[in-house]
Design a protein around this motif. Sequence first.
Motif, PDB file in Angstrom:
ATOM      1  N   TYR A  52       0.840  -1.199   0.000  1.00  0.00           N
ATOM      2  CA  TYR A  52       0.000   0.000   0.000  1.00  0.00           C
ATOM      3  C   TYR A  52       0.873   1.246   0.000  1.00  0.00           C
ATOM      4  CZ  TYR A  52      -4.066  -2.905   1.250  1.00  0.00           C
ATOM      5  OH  TYR A  52      -5.066  -3.840   1.266  1.00  0.00           O
ATOM      6  N   LEU A  55       2.188   1.761  -3.426  1.00  0.00           N
ATOM      7  CA  LEU A  55       1.127   2.268  -4.293  1.00  0.00           C
ATOM      8  C   LEU A  55       0.933   3.778  -4.077  1.00  0.00           C
ATOM      9  CD1 LEU A  55      -2.189   0.385  -4.843  1.00  0.00           C
ATOM     10  CD2 LEU A  55      -2.066   2.831  -4.979  1.00  0.00           C
ATOM     11  N   LEU A  72      -0.134   1.215 -12.959  1.00  0.00           N
ATOM     12  CA  LEU A  72       0.217   0.928 -11.562  1.00  0.00           C
ATOM     13  C   LEU A  72       0.568  -0.547 -11.373  1.00  0.00           C
ATOM     14  CD1 LEU A  72      -2.341   2.948  -9.397  1.00  0.00           C
ATOM     15  CD2 LEU A  72       0.149   3.152  -9.373  1.00  0.00           C
ATOM     16  N   LEU A  76       4.202  -1.746 -10.077  1.00  0.00           N
ATOM     17  CA  LEU A  76       4.303  -2.464  -8.806  1.00  0.00           C
ATOM     18  C   LEU A  76       4.565  -3.960  -8.985  1.00  0.00           C
ATOM     19  CD1 LEU A  76       1.369  -0.667  -6.959  1.00  0.00           C
ATOM     20  CD2 LEU A  76       3.821  -0.374  -6.528  1.00  0.00           C
ATOM     21  N   LEU A  83      -4.070  -5.453  -7.383  1.00  0.00           N
ATOM     22  CA  LEU A  83      -4.091  -3.991  -7.361  1.00  0.00           C
ATOM     23  C   LEU A  83      -5.497  -3.479  -7.088  1.00  0.00           C
ATOM     24  CD1 LEU A  83      -2.748  -1.215  -7.786  1.00  0.00           C
ATOM     25  CD2 LEU A  83      -3.349  -1.454 -10.205  1.00  0.00           C
TER      26      LEU A  83
END
Length: 171
Positions: A52, A55, A72, A76, A83
């Motif tokens: 988290y 992110l 994203l 990641l 996600l």
Amino acid sequence: MNTASPGGDERPARWLTDHEQQAWRSYIQATMLLDDYLDRQLQRDAGMPHIYYALLVQLAQAPHRRRRMTELAIALKITRSRLSHAVARLERNGWVRREDCPSDKRGQNAILTEEGMQVLQQAAPGHVEAVRQAMFDRLTPEQVGQLGEIMRILAEGLQPQDSAADLPWLR
């Protein structure tokens, strides 16, 4: 012991030397311990897992604090499903919001809210100190340079050249 390579290839396996085996096991142990250490620090001090935090950092560094969900997932290196679950949790916390992508009817953007930015700013000093204590305080400047170069070489070698590769973050 079977000396053939996995997958039916008849070439003999290229087993690791004792020196390579020691380096490999040290790498595995260190990365597992480091991941656990950073995750526990963020859970304790910021109430969130490391993913988290990563992110939120991605969104904070993006133009207008927004990024497409697919981008994203790629950044990641996680599945779009994972996600989506993470963003849903961050939405419930009020740290992120989603909106449809105007240029692609199927796509969505994740946007870091002001509250999410404040949470990130509060969590960052403790996280950076944990990274420093766990890693950089233990290394000489020369070792930091070597580590950076080694990790760059590994990342470049593992980055798929084939856009059709079956990668979790493209699923």
